[in-house]
Design an enzyme around this catalytic site. Structure first.
Site, PDB file in Angstrom:
ATOM      1  N   SER A 147     -35.510   8.113  -3.051  1.00 15.53           N
ATOM      2  CA  SER A 147     -34.851   6.813  -2.998  1.00 15.53           C
ATOM      3  C   SER A 147     -35.490   5.834  -3.992  1.00 15.53           C
ATOM      4  O   SER A 147     -35.490   6.070  -5.182  1.00 15.53           O
ATOM      5  CB  SER A 147     -34.870   6.269  -1.570  1.00 15.53           C
ATOM      6  OG  SER A 147     -34.097   5.110  -1.442  1.00 15.53           O
ATOM      7  N   ASP A 294     -30.118   1.106  -6.077  1.00 12.88           N
ATOM      8  CA  ASP A 294     -31.426   1.742  -6.189  1.00 12.88           C
ATOM      9  C   ASP A 294     -31.225   3.137  -6.794  1.00 12.88           C
ATOM     10  O   ASP A 294     -30.087   3.549  -7.049  1.00 12.88           O
ATOM     11  CB  ASP A 294     -32.132   1.760  -4.840  1.00 12.88           C
ATOM     12  CG  ASP A 294     -31.482   2.681  -3.830  1.00 12.88           C
ATOM     13  OD1 ASP A 294     -30.273   2.953  -3.959  1.00 12.88           O
ATOM     14  OD2 ASP A 294     -32.171   3.145  -2.901  1.00 12.88           O
ATOM     15  N   ASP A 296     -31.088   6.261  -5.915  1.00 12.31           N
ATOM     16  CA  ASP A 296     -30.145   7.238  -5.354  1.00 12.31           C
ATOM     17  C   ASP A 296     -28.854   6.583  -4.885  1.00 12.31           C
ATOM     18  O   ASP A 296     -28.004   7.232  -4.275  1.00 12.31           O
ATOM     19  CB  ASP A 296     -30.785   8.057  -4.231  1.00 12.31           C
ATOM     20  CG  ASP A 296     -31.065   7.243  -2.976  1.00 12.31           C
ATOM     21  OD1 ASP A 296     -31.408   6.058  -3.109  1.00 12.31           O
ATOM     22  OD2 ASP A 296     -30.966   7.798  -1.864  1.00 12.31           O
ATOM     23  N   ASP A 298     -27.849   4.516  -2.636  1.00 15.71           N
ATOM     24  CA  ASP A 298     -27.400   4.253  -1.277  1.00 15.71           C
ATOM     25  C   ASP A 298     -27.622   2.792  -0.889  1.00 15.71           C
ATOM     26  O   ASP A 298     -27.119   2.343   0.146  1.00 15.71           O
ATOM     27  CB  ASP A 298     -28.044   5.204  -0.263  1.00 15.71           C
ATOM     28  CG  ASP A 298     -29.553   5.078  -0.158  1.00 15.71           C
ATOM     29  OD1 ASP A 298     -30.162   4.381  -0.995  1.00 15.71           O
ATOM     30  OD2 ASP A 298     -30.131   5.704   0.760  1.00 15.71           O
TER      31      ASP A 298
END
Length: 549
Positions: A147, A294, A296, A298
């Site tokens: 992440s 961000d 990734d 999400d």
């Protein structure tokens, strides 16, 4: 102790499948670098409700192929023990170092265990993986991502067949199966036999993103967008194009995936400096808003023009975006339960109550929010928003960005802005000022000591507001299962709330602060914000002293 440490390192070295980590560990063993070896062999990365996350490197305390193979074997054993031994496991991955390797290892273990495996075609946002699980009827999913953690980290996030992240007791049961893996030689790994998916599942996800928008709604907002060197750019721009928005202007220096994250010290939109290039681009192009994902994708961050802010742009807090999206969905006729975690602003509850909609509060994390019965919308203050739970039962930075763009377009058509709507909400429900005291540590003992100190010596007041009640969340409440945290309610000239908890994904102590200042009309907003800021600063100061941090 020294010989035991060396022996464990040699045993690990003998079965490590990765030449890079074998070389790293071999050098440490040859040099008998006991401090470095102790860091890598002083325990194991703990598999919990966030899966695995840690620094890349050799040994059981690092993220590496050997650790991932064991984790995959544990997950496969769990699935087989629960009667899903012939099911499909979908695997996604981001663009970090080793992510593709970890995805392939997971597929090899699943097929070796008799399950079926399918790997997404290339690095894609985490919400695409969460969508694919339900779209393909999988029994589980794995996303290889760290992440918004630092570049040296990677992680392993596990979902079950409902498309949401694991919660107890599944996490402990999977962890027990991982612990039961003796050696990598005991883990069958197929050389082939898993599927590499085409872009059909991505196309299905993009088609689903249309569901969050209202047919015929305005699509005029001009956006500057940054992917922060992550995997969001192609998917977000494709979603915007499908929807008919103007093409977002990209922050070119951060547009393409790069595991080194060369322009930021920390690839998180909330961290100081991460948005500097986006704001620089915005000052040049003068868009209506700035949007960031961000790495990734999400999470979704939003910034707005603000003449009073340094550089002319201000990041909206996650609680502000969460309230805006809630208000927008209600205006669009959304029905169902609105939910948030305990660390998010209580404003959502007031918005839902005013609309006559059910409201739920959960423990921290979308693994809990996604399981709320009848969920229509859920958010968490750390820039996470679930706006289409029928499509993705997790936070989704792509669909959240679309919904923000639609709201900004509708307001623009009426000569208004996102900040104007925030003002309306403050007048209607009170100004809900929020802030955070977050302390990153090298020594986790600092966090343990701070929590113990607060439990043993509860503060009587913070910023001149009396602590009228305190809950030790480790004991659970009528509506919440136990978690390591403390919650204080304050009263006096204004009402306030404080929650203190260790982060579940980073070495941080996090304190979430809120104060509610009544507002009679728009003329009082400036004064109300000044009061809220002063109180929040006072709470931070007094809380830090009480916790000894």
């Amino acid at each position: 102790m020294t010989q035991d440490l060396i022996a464990r390192a040699r045993a690990w070295l003998a079965e490590d499948p990765d030449s890079e980590t074998r070389n790293e560990l071999g050098k440490l063993v040859d040099a008998q670098d006991l401090d470095a070896l102790a860091e890598r062999f002083g325990g194991t990365l703990q598999f919990g409700t966030a899966g695995l996350r840690g620094e890349l490197g050799a040994g059981p305390m690092r993220m590496n192929r050997a650790v991932v193979i064991r984790a995959a074997a544990g997950l496969a054993a769990y699935l087989k023990a629960n009667g899903q031994g012939d099911g499909l496991v979908v695997i996604g991955f981001d663009a970090r170092y080793k992510s593709a390797d970890f995805a392939r290892d997971t597929a090899a273990v699943m097929v070796g265990a008799g399950l079926r495996a399918a790997v997404l075609p290339h690095p894609l946002p985490t919400p695409v993986l969460a969508f694919a699980i339900r779209e393909l009827g999988a029994v589980a999913g794995v996303e290889v991502t760290a992440s918004h953690n630092p570049p040296r980290d990677n992680g392993y996030k596990v979902y079950l067949g409902d498309g949401s992240q694991i919660v107890p007791p599944a996490d402990a049961e999977i962890a027990a199966e991982i612990d039961a893996v003796r050696g990598l030689g005991d883990v069958p790994r197929a050389e082939s036999g898993w599927d590499i998916l085409g872009d059909e599942v991505l196309d299905a996800y993009l088609a689903r993103t249309d569901a969050v928008l209202t047919a015929g709604s305005p699509r005029t907002v001009r956006v500057v967008y940054t992917a922060l060197h992550g995997v969001g750019k192609d998917v977000l721009t494709a979603a915007f194009a499908r929807a008919g928005f103007p093409t977002p202007a990209l922050v070119q220096e951060q547009a393409e995936p790069d595991p080194a994250f060369p322009t930021v010290s920390f690839p998180n939109p909330e961290e100081p400096g991460a948005m500097d290039l986006a704001f620089e681009t915005a000052r040049r192009l003068q868009p209506d808003i700035v949007i960031a994902n961000d790495p990734d994708a999400d999470r979704c961050a939003v910034a707005v023009p603000d003449a009073a802010a340094l550089g002319g742009w201000r990041m909206l807090r996650g609680d502000e975006v969460g309230a805006l999206l809630a208000e927008h969905l209600i205006h669009k006729g959304a029905r169902g339960t609105f939910a948030e975690s305990i660390v998010s602003s209580s404003l959502l509850g007031r918005i839902a109550e005013a609309a006559g909609l059910p409201y739920e509060e959960t423990l921290t994390g979308f693994k809990w929010i996604a399981r709320v019965e009848g969920l229509r919308y859920g958010y968490e203050e750390a820039l996470g928003y679930c706006v289409d739970p029928e499509g993705v039962r997790d936070k989704d930075g792509i669909t959240a960005a679309l919904l923000v763009a639609e709201l900004a377009s509708e307001l623009k058509e009426r000569g208004r802005t996102l900040t104007d709507l925030l003002d309306d909400l403050a007048v209607a429900h009170g100004l809900h000022g929020t802030d955070q005291l977050s302390v990153r540590v090298e020594d986790l003992g600092i966090i343990t000591n701070a929590m113990r100190r607060l439990r043993e010596r509860q503060p009587a007041e913070l910023a001149g507001l009396r602590v009228v009640s305190a809950e030790d969340l480790s004991r659970g409440t009528d509506r919440l299962p136990p978690t390591d945290g403390l919650r204080y309610y304050l009263d006096g000239a204004f009402k306030a709330r404080v929650i203190v908890r260790p982060s579940g994904t980073e070495p941080k102590l996090k304190c979430y602060l809120e104060v509610v200042v009544p507002v009679a009309d728009a003329s009082e907003l400036t004064t109300a914000r000044e009061r809220a800021t002063a109180i929040l600063e006072g709470i931070k100061r007094d809380l830090a002293e009480a916790a000894g941090i």
